[in-house]
Design a protein around this motif. Structure first.
Motif, mmCIF file in Angstrom:
data_model
loop_
_atom_site.group_PDB
_atom_site.id
_atom_site.type_symbol
_atom_site.label_atom_id
_atom_site.label_comp_id
_atom_site.label_asym_id
_atom_site.label_seq_id
_atom_site.Cartn_x
_atom_site.Cartn_y
_atom_site.Cartn_z
ATOM 1 N N GLY A 144 -24.838 -48.513 31.229
ATOM 2 C CA GLY A 144 -25.856 -49.477 31.634
ATOM 3 C C GLY A 144 -27.059 -49.512 30.709
ATOM 4 N N GLU A 145 -27.364 -48.384 30.066
ATOM 5 C CA GLU A 145 -28.546 -48.300 29.213
ATOM 6 C C GLU A 145 -28.283 -47.302 28.100
ATOM 7 N N ILE A 146 -28.757 -47.617 26.900
ATOM 8 C CA ILE A 146 -28.594 -46.728 25.755
ATOM 9 C C ILE A 146 -29.810 -46.892 24.851
ATOM 10 N N SER A 147 -30.228 -45.813 24.208
ATOM 11 C CA SER A 147 -31.384 -45.911 23.317
ATOM 12 C C SER A 147 -30.977 -46.537 21.993
ATOM 13 N N VAL A 148 -31.927 -47.134 21.316
ATOM 14 C CA VAL A 148 -31.644 -47.763 20.035
ATOM 15 C C VAL A 148 -31.197 -46.723 19.018
ATOM 16 N N ASP A 149 -31.715 -45.502 19.109
ATOM 17 C CA ASP A 149 -31.297 -44.440 18.192
ATOM 18 C C ASP A 149 -29.828 -44.092 18.405
ATOM 19 N N GLU A 150 -29.438 -43.941 19.675
ATOM 20 C CA GLU A 150 -28.043 -43.614 19.985
ATOM 21 C C GLU A 150 -27.104 -44.716 19.510
ATOM 22 N N LEU A 151 -27.456 -45.961 19.801
ATOM 23 C CA LEU A 151 -26.573 -47.067 19.447
ATOM 24 C C LEU A 151 -26.454 -47.224 17.942
ATOM 25 N N ARG A 152 -27.567 -47.047 17.222
ATOM 26 C CA ARG A 152 -27.480 -47.238 15.773
ATOM 27 C C ARG A 152 -26.651 -46.132 15.121
ATOM 28 N N ASN A 153 -26.762 -44.913 15.625
ATOM 29 C CA ASN A 153 -25.904 -43.851 15.128
ATOM 30 C C ASN A 153 -24.433 -44.169 15.392
ATOM 31 N N LEU A 154 -24.129 -44.664 16.597
ATOM 32 C CA LEU A 154 -22.755 -45.044 16.912
ATOM 33 C C LEU A 154 -22.288 -46.192 16.026
ATOM 34 N N SER A 155 -23.187 -47.159 15.775
ATOM 35 C CA SER A 155 -22.828 -48.312 14.964
ATOM 36 C C SER A 155 -22.469 -47.902 13.538
ATOM 37 N N PHE A 156 -23.229 -46.959 12.980
ATOM 38 C CA PHE A 156 -22.933 -46.490 11.637
ATOM 39 C C PHE A 156 -21.653 -45.663 11.593
ATOM 40 N N ARG A 157 -21.200 -45.211 12.747
ATOM 41 C CA ARG A 157 -19.999 -44.392 12.802
ATOM 42 C C ARG A 157 -18.817 -45.152 13.402
ATOM 43 N N GLY A 158 -18.885 -46.481 13.372
ATOM 44 C CA GLY A 158 -17.703 -47.261 13.707
ATOM 45 C C GLY A 158 -17.750 -48.071 14.984
#
Length: 392
Positions: free
Chosen positions: A191-205
């Protein structure tokens, strides 16, 4: 409420999906909201066009060719909105009201783009602009692109410069999931995720929101990811919270560095797990981990160094692949965190160079998608912190 809604290629992949997108936009307009739309190319149009460029085309021609996907999408979506009695217009490079421009280096011209975006925003109470994502206009009027994931970048950038309340990314996933539902069972929406968490995930696929887009998110701008079948632009999905800030931080307490050496340590399944689990079971927090071909290094609080050494030594004795454990302390860690770090070529050398020029020994450098950690002797911590802060 002012909303920038970005529709990805899959959410516009057919006539039915374009109809669904237009319905959701029309419903939001009818409820009195100001809506700006960013549209990607339908389906896999961009990739299909790129595959057909089998000849030697220069960058200007390639940009013109691949832009046809987005140009088609905005015309289709504008027509669908008009059929619903929604006053809409499409914007593409070359249009007098086109907002996204780049400088002579191909970088976004922030001042000019902000000025143009605000001009577009002034008419949101009367018309819905449907903007081509991914595309930009060069200083000479040529068509340029914003790179992979550029439609996300267009949307969040415009959301920021238009002073929008929220950017809604409409895609083919139900927001951010706990895992890939095509691979794992029981994956559910976060339901909610921090921008730091999401950007790390985005850079990892994780293909949810392009990491370049998240660099434009600030604390006052909401970003939400919803499934195209949801039908409501103003609810549901996953909310992305927070914003990126360049931050230089030093850990207040010293660390100990424990290195376990062993033959082909990376090629034996379970070695890392057994070592870290042994520390975790004894309530020893691991601050950071680094690995080499024949070693694994754990950074723990210096107060726990002796206990951690004994725990790891027992693991060494029990496994013939492991040969020894050593301890080095006290060490300090200075971390540089920032949303723009991965987009800055040479940023690692820029951070490291002043430290090496000061003849400070770097014990380790650990990087992630959005941070760089420097490990130095405890006595060198203040000088390293000062040198690093000067960069930011």
């Amino acid at each position: 409420m002012r909303v920038v809604a970005k529709f990805g290629g899959t959410s516009l992949g057919s006539g039915d999906r374009i109809e669904r997108a237009a319905d959701s936009i029309a419903a939001a307009v009818e409820d009195g909201h100001e809506i700006a739309v960013v549209a990607s190319a339908m389906g896999s149009t961009t990739d299909d066009l790129l595959e057909e460029i089998t000849f030697d085309a220069d960058e200007a021609d390639r940009a013109q060719i691949v832009s046809m996907g987005e140009r088609t999408s905005v015309r289709m979506l504008k027509a669908a909105l008009s059929a619903r009695d929604v006053d809409a217009t499409f914007l593409e490079p070359g249009h007098p009201d086109w907002p996204v421009v780049t400088d002579e280096y191909g970088e976004v011209d922030v001042a000019e783009t902000r000025r143009r975006a605000r001009e577009v925003a002034e008419s949101l109470d009367a018309v819905v602009p449907v903007v081509t994502g991914f595309l930009a206009e060069g200083p000479d009027g040529s068509v340029t692109t914003l790179g992979r994931g550029g439609s996300d970048t267009t949307a969040v950038m415009l959301g920021k410069y238009m002073d929008a309340d929220e950017v809604v990314i409409v895609t083919d996933v139900e927001g951010v999931m706990t895992g890939d539902p095509r691979v794992v069972e029981g994956a559910r929406n976060v339901g909610e995720i921090s921008v730091d968490e999401l950007r790390n995930l985005s850079f990892r696929g994780a293909e949810v929101v392009a990491p370049s887009a998240l660099s434009y998110k600030d604390g006052g701008l909401g970003v939400r990811v919803v499934h195209y079948q949801h039908g409501d632009l103003l609810s549901g999905g996953t909310s992305v919270e927070g914003e990126f800030e360049n931050l230089v931080d030093m850990r207040e307490r010293p660390l100990a560095c424990l290195t376990v050496a062993g033959r082909a340590i990376r090629n034996r399944p379970g070695v890392f797990q057994s070592l870290s689990a042994a520390l975790g079971e004894s309530d020893i927090n691991i601050d950071a981990v680094a690995s080499g071909m024949d070693s694994v290094t754990f950074y723990v609080d210096e107060d726990e160094a002796e206990r951690a050494e004994n725990i790891l030594h027992r693991e060494v004795i029990a496994a013939e692949e492991l040969s020894s454990v050593t301890v080095d302390s006290p060490l300090a860690v200075i971390r540089v965190t920032g949303g723009e770090l991965p987009n800055q070529p040479g940023v690692i050398s820029e951070i490291v160079e002043p430290v090496t020029e000061a003849r400070i020994n770097l014990h380790d450098i650990i990087t992630s998608a959005t941070s760089v950690a420097l490990f130095v002797d405890w006595d060198d911590r203040e000088e390293t912190l000062e040198l690093t802060q000067d960069l930011f």
